[in-house]
Design a protein around this motif. Structure first.
Motif, PDB file in Angstrom:
ATOM      1  N   GLN A   1       0.693  -0.874   0.172  1.00 31.71           N
ATOM      2  CA  GLN A   1       0.011  -0.257  -0.112  1.00 31.71           C
ATOM      3  C   GLN A   1       0.977   1.344   0.065  1.00 31.71           C
ATOM      4  O   GLN A   1      -0.258   2.147  -0.188  1.00 31.71           O
TER       5      GLN A   1
ATOM      6  N   THR B   1      -4.678  -7.009  -7.720  1.00 31.46           N
ATOM      7  CA  THR B   1      -3.534  -6.938  -6.659  1.00 31.46           C
ATOM      8  C   THR B   1      -3.934  -5.164  -6.347  1.00 31.46           C
ATOM      9  O   THR B   1      -4.184  -5.033  -5.724  1.00 31.46           O
TER      10      THR B   1
ATOM     11  N   MET C   1      -5.814  -2.877  -3.497  1.00 28.71           N
ATOM     12  CA  MET C   1      -5.302  -2.043  -3.032  1.00 28.71           C
ATOM     13  C   MET C   1      -5.916  -1.162  -2.142  1.00 28.71           C
ATOM     14  O   MET C   1      -6.491  -0.369  -1.416  1.00 28.71           O
TER      15      MET C   1
END
Length: 141
Positions: free
Chosen positions: A32, A60, A64
């Motif tokens: 992150q 992904t 996030m």
């Protein structure tokens, strides 16, 4: 001497471990911070830009972004030019978390580079940047 890939793996693992020890304190999960950093430097980004520039898959990046949005660290707005696309921007809370995270990473970096001269630090940064460029064809942003 150990092979370079082994040394890079061990160094990366040690730094990652030191950083991840404190991740919960910053209300962040692995991966992150790089998304927040990208958004800080690239306002009104699209999901595909985040995935491409953070070297992660679209799925992904989507996970996030969703998690960071739930935490209030980024906001998603509809792109005025393309109603099916979103623009992503870091929020004040995201900026604060990123600033604290960056301070922590600098502390870890200071420990990692203890005993290195300024010239050695510069050379290491140059070498690692070149390794990345050689392997990806991209410059580090």
């Amino acid at each position: 001497m150990e092979p370079l890939n082994y040394l890079l793996f061990k160094a990366h693992h040690a730094i990652r471990h030191k950083n991840w020890e404190q991740m919960e304190v910053f209300h962040l999960s692995p991966g992150q911070p790089k998304v927040l950093k990208y958004l800080k430097n690239h306002p009104d980004s699209k999901l595909k830009d985040i995935a491409l520039n953070c070297d992660i898959e679209n799925a992904t990046a989507s996970k996030m972004v969703n998690a960071l949005e739930e935490k209030g660290m980024l906001k998603r707005t509809i792109d005025s030019c393309n109603k099916r696309a979103y623009q992503l921007n870091i929020t004040e809370l995201g900026l604060q978390s990123l600033e604290i995270w960056n301070k922590h990473c600098l502390e870890v970096e200071t420990i990692a580079l203890e005993g290195f001269s300024d010239d050695e630090k510069d050379k290491l940064e140059n070498y690692l940047s070149r390794v990345y460029t050689n392997l990806t064809g991209k410059e580090i942003d």
